[in-house]
Every structure is written in structure tokens, then in C-alpha cells.
Design an enzyme around this catalytic site. Structure first.
Site, PDB file in Angstrom:
ATOM      1  N   SER A   1      -5.215  10.535   5.120  1.00  0.00           N
ATOM      2  CA  SER A   1      -5.138   9.942   6.460  1.00  0.00           C
ATOM      3  C   SER A   1      -4.198  10.635   7.425  1.00  0.00           C
ATOM      4  CB  SER A   1      -4.741   8.469   6.343  1.00  0.00           C
ATOM      5  OG  SER A   1      -5.819   7.766   5.776  1.00  0.00           O
TER       6      SER A   1
ATOM      7  N   PHE B   1     -13.490   1.346  -3.343  1.00  0.00           N
ATOM      8  CA  PHE B   1     -12.530   1.784  -4.359  1.00  0.00           C
ATOM      9  C   PHE B   1     -11.812   0.622  -5.039  1.00  0.00           C
ATOM     10  CE2 PHE B   1     -13.659   5.888  -3.341  1.00  0.00           C
ATOM     11  CZ  PHE B   1     -13.500   6.167  -1.999  1.00  0.00           C
TER      12      PHE B   1
ATOM     13  N   TYR C   1      -5.072  -2.237   9.200  1.00  0.00           N
ATOM     14  CA  TYR C   1      -5.440  -0.844   8.908  1.00  0.00           C
ATOM     15  C   TYR C   1      -6.885  -0.767   8.418  1.00  0.00           C
ATOM     16  CZ  TYR C   1      -4.945   3.951   7.257  1.00  0.00           C
ATOM     17  OH  TYR C   1      -5.069   5.305   7.082  1.00  0.00           O
ATOM     18  N   SER C   2      -7.660   0.150   9.025  1.00  0.00           N
ATOM     19  CA  SER C   2      -9.049   0.280   8.592  1.00  0.00           C
ATOM     20  C   SER C   2      -9.566   1.694   8.825  1.00  0.00           C
ATOM     21  CB  SER C   2      -9.947  -0.697   9.355  1.00  0.00           C
ATOM     22  OG  SER C   2     -11.300  -0.448   9.049  1.00  0.00           O
ATOM     23  N   ASN C   3     -10.046   2.335   7.778  1.00  0.00           N
ATOM     24  CA  ASN C   3     -10.645   3.667   7.920  1.00  0.00           C
ATOM     25  C   ASN C   3     -11.821   3.661   8.882  1.00  0.00           C
ATOM     26  OD1 ASN C   3      -9.178   5.482   6.047  1.00  0.00           O
ATOM     27  ND2 ASN C   3      -9.787   3.955   4.543  1.00  0.00           N
TER      28      ASN C   3
ATOM     29  N   ARG D   1       2.414   6.992  12.751  1.00  0.00           N
ATOM     30  CA  ARG D   1       3.307   5.993  12.194  1.00  0.00           C
ATOM     31  C   ARG D   1       4.747   6.293  12.638  1.00  0.00           C
ATOM     32  NH1 ARG D   1       1.039   2.880   8.306  1.00  0.00           N
ATOM     33  NH2 ARG D   1      -0.729   3.613   7.082  1.00  0.00           N
TER      34      ARG D   1
ATOM     35  N   THR E   1       1.107   9.163   6.806  1.00  0.00           N
ATOM     36  CA  THR E   1       1.019   9.246   5.347  1.00  0.00           C
ATOM     37  C   THR E   1      -0.442   9.454   4.965  1.00  0.00           C
ATOM     38  OG1 THR E   1       1.109   6.859   5.610  1.00  0.00           O
ATOM     39  CG2 THR E   1       3.008   7.899   4.599  1.00  0.00           C
ATOM     40  N   GLY E   2      -0.633   9.899   3.751  1.00  0.00           N
ATOM     41  CA  GLY E   2      -2.017  10.122   3.302  1.00  0.00           C
ATOM     42  C   GLY E   2      -2.162   9.733   1.848  1.00  0.00           C
TER      43      GLY E   2
END
Ligand SMILES: CC1(C)S[C@@H]2[C@H](NC(=O)CCCC[C@H](NC(=O)C[NH3+])C(=O)[O-])C(=O)N2[C@H]1C(=O)[O-]
Length: 346
Positions: A62, A120, A159-161, A285, A299-300
Site C-alpha cells: 500500500s 484473505f 481503510y479500504s483497498n 499516513r 505502510t505496506g
């Protein structure tokens, strides 16, 4: 007040800890007013035993969201997009609510459900089911729209992809080209990010890279080599490949005002509180550290790779830290300590 000097011994302790907690390897690079510090621990490849190097490329997950946001905000600066316009003005009929704006997407306040939560829920089988798959953006949006929205547009951070998949659709609609071209022309080439690639739907990481290992849900089960995958489940929400050097250059340039107008960078830095020490702006962020310093980045978490990439407000000091595992909350939380070493001298 001047920043405390980076503590590379402290950074080495953090990386030693994440390896002890299950990451095969970890790396960190600090760029501080032109001076570079490099720390590594463990291996890039569990089969050959090759030591990890700070020069190794990896999947950034991300952290991609900041790149996608920069492209859209450049389009705002070019008067081709309005942050507070409804998404449906540019993509008629895509979303079931005309009140969802571009700004809602980039600040995770649209309420659009995150399809990856279901995808997932079972980490290994969920990953194996999609690692070779190629999705269209609209297939991913359709997965989201099968579920109720989490909040009314603008009412809350969630939070949403899905938000950044829709952002990818916007980039392609407004530029008439794939997101790959936008990343290349607007960010990668201007900043000479020679380790940064968008290869979707190819599954291989170009050049020298560290392998990434997914930690199974079942304690004690063997790590799963997740290096080869399309990352088609994420695309403009998480499919870029880069390196510690390139990410330090990218956030240094962004925070130093070299990628966007001051007005657009200010838009990016309008933050919604997420927790007592974290907030989210537009694809960015903020983390408030123990020494009173706030740092800005992303972050990812993509199968096999955890990344933190953050910089000071002026971009003069940046840190990228990466551990080549994922689905290991202990490692993700311990790796955050790299920020304290880099910016608080701990
Ligand atoms: C909010 C995050 C941490 S999660 C979000 C995005 N990554 C994903 O949504 C992938 C989630 C599945 C990853 C997988 N987890 C599971 O399978 C759990 N069952 C694993 O750890 O390999 C990213 O990257 N973001 C991070 C971010 O923005 O910081």
C-alpha cells in the site's frame, strides 16, 4: 528543535528482533540531509541463504497508494479533476452513491467495503486462490459492492483497498492511459527511480530482489514463498515494486514540495485521526513518535513483505524499513520501532 541523530545501533536491534520473530530477513535505509545509513539482518532467500541487501527490490504493497494519490493530485493541479466532485461525474454509474467524492476515496472515508477482507480471511488459501489471477478494476469494485458500505460518504475513516482501485480507474479515465504509464511519466522517470516498476500482471520482480515469505495462520506451519504473484487483487492500491533508496527519494521529493503544488501537498496533509498516534490524509499516513516528532509516509503489507516508508515534514530525513514476511503482527509492530530509531534516536 533539531532532530536527534539517527540511532543505527537501535535500528540493528529492531531488525534483529523482527528476524527473531520470524522474518527471514529485514533491511533499513535512512537518508539524512544527503548522508545515508544502511542496516540489514538475515537472508533474502531461504534456499540459497543469500544475505539480504538494502539494494534489493521488493513489493511495496500500500505504499503504492501514495504514488496513485500523487498522480491524481497532479491532475487536480492541471485542472482536470476536482477533489470534491462526485466520482460518478468522471465514471458515470460506477458507484451507487453520487455523494462519494474523489477526496472521500483518497482519505478512506467513502464507506466502500474492502473486498480484500473476505479474499484473505484464510491467509494462505486466499492468497493461493488469487496469486496467478488477473482481475479487472471493475471486477474488484463489483466484489466490494456486493457488501454493504461501512459508513455514509465522509462520515468516518474506514481503510479500504477499494478506494484506490477506484482511484486507478480515475487515473486511466482521465489520462486515457494505463496507470503504469502515469507512474512512469509523472514520478518514476522524473525522479530517476531506477528500482521502481509497475509490471502488473507479470508475476516476476525485475532484477535483484529479496524473496517474500507469507506466514501461515497455523502456528508452526512452514512459510510460503509468495514472491511470484500478479498482485492483481491490488493493482493501483498495492502492486508497485521499489527499493529502500527509491522510496526515500520519492518521499523526500514529495515532502520537499518537488512533486505537487503547495496547495495540493496541503490537501494531502489534512489528516483524519485514526488512533492516538496515527492519522490519515490523502494517500498519506502521519505517525506521531515518542519524541514529539511527526513523520509522514505510508505502510505496506502485501503477501511476503512489510514496509514502512516515512519522512520528516520537510523530507530532509527519510527512512524505509522492510521485513520479507507478512501475516505476522508481531513483526509488523516491532518493525515500527525503526521509526523511533531513525527519527527519535532510540
Ligand atoms: C493497513 C495495512 C496493514 S493492510 C493494507 C494493504 N494490504 C492488504 O490489504 C493485504 C491484506 C492481506 C495481507 C495478508 N494478510 C492476511 O492474509 C490476513 N488474513 C498478509 O499479511 O500477507 C496494505 O498494504 N495496507 C496496509 C497499510 O496500509 O499499512
Amino acid at each position: 528543535a533539531a532532530l536527534p541523530a539517527p540511532n543505527t545501533a537501535g535500528l540493528a536491534t529492531v531488525l534483529r528482533s523482527v528476524v527473531a520473530q520470524g522474518a527471514p530477513g529485514a533491511l533499513a535505509r535512512i537518508d539524512d540531509h544527503g548522508r545515508t545509513h544502511r542496516v540489514t539482518r538475515g537472508v533474502a532467500d531461504r534456499v540459497t541463504g543469500r544475505a539480504i541487501s538494502t539494494g534489493d527490490r521488493f513489493r511495496i504493497g500500500s505504499v503504492t497508494k501514495t504514488f496513485t494519490t500523487v498522480v491524481l493530485l497532479q491532475l487536480v493541479d492541471e485542472h482536470r479533476l476536482a477533489l470534491d466532485a462526485p466520482v460518478n461525474r468522471y465514471l458515470p454509474g460506477l458507484l451507487p452513491d453520487d455523494r462519494i467524492t474523489v477526496r472521500h476515496l483518497l482519505s478512506h472515508r467513502s464507506g466502500l467495503y474492502d473486498y480484500s477482507d473476505d479474499m484473505f480471511a484464510a491467509s494462505v488459501s486466499g492468497f493461493e486462490a488469487v496469486r496467478e489471477k488477473v482481475f479487472t478494476y471493475r471486477q474488484l469494485v463489483a466484489l466490494s459492492l456486493k457488501k454493504p458500505r461501512t459508513n455514509a460518504p465522509g462520515a468516518a475513516y474506514s481503510y479500504s483497498n477499494t478506494n484506490f482501485v477506484v482511484a486507478g480507474l480515475l487515473v486511466e479515465k482521465l489520462t486515457g492511459k494505463p496507470v503504469r504509464t502515469a507512474y512512469r511519466d509523472r514520478i518514476i522517470q522524473p525522479l530517476k527511480l531506477t528500482d521502481t516498476f509497475y509490471v502488473h500482471p507479470d508475476t516476476a520482480i525485475p532484477g535483484r530482489h529479496t524473496r517474500g515469505y507469507l506466514t501461515p495462520d497455523r502456528a508452526g506451519a512452514p512459510l510460503v514463498d509468495a514472491t511470484a504473484q500478479t498482485v492483481s487483487w491490488a493493482q493501483s492500491a498495492g502492486a508497485l515494486i521499489s527499493s529502500a533508496r527509491d522510496l526515500d527519494v520519492f518521499y523526500g521529493a514529495l515532502l520537499g514540495g518537488r512533486l505537487l503544488s503547495a496547495a495540493r501537498l496541503a490537501d494531502m496533509e489534512r489528516f483524519t485521526k485514526v488512533s492516538s498516534t496515527t492519522a490519515y490524509g490523502l494517500g498519506l499516513r502521519r505517525r506521531d513518535l515518542s519524541c514529539g516528532v511527526s513523520v509522514y509516509g505510508h505502510t505496506g503489507a502485501v503477501q511476503g513483505y512489510y514496509t514502512y516508508s516515512f519522512g520528516t515534514k520537510d523530507g530532509e530525513r527519510t527512512l524505509t524499513a522492510m521485513a520479507n514476511t507478512s501475516n505476522n503482527t508481531e513483526v509488523l509492530n516491532t518493525l515500527a520501532g525503526a521509526l523511533e530509531s531513525a527519527f527519535c534516536g532510540k
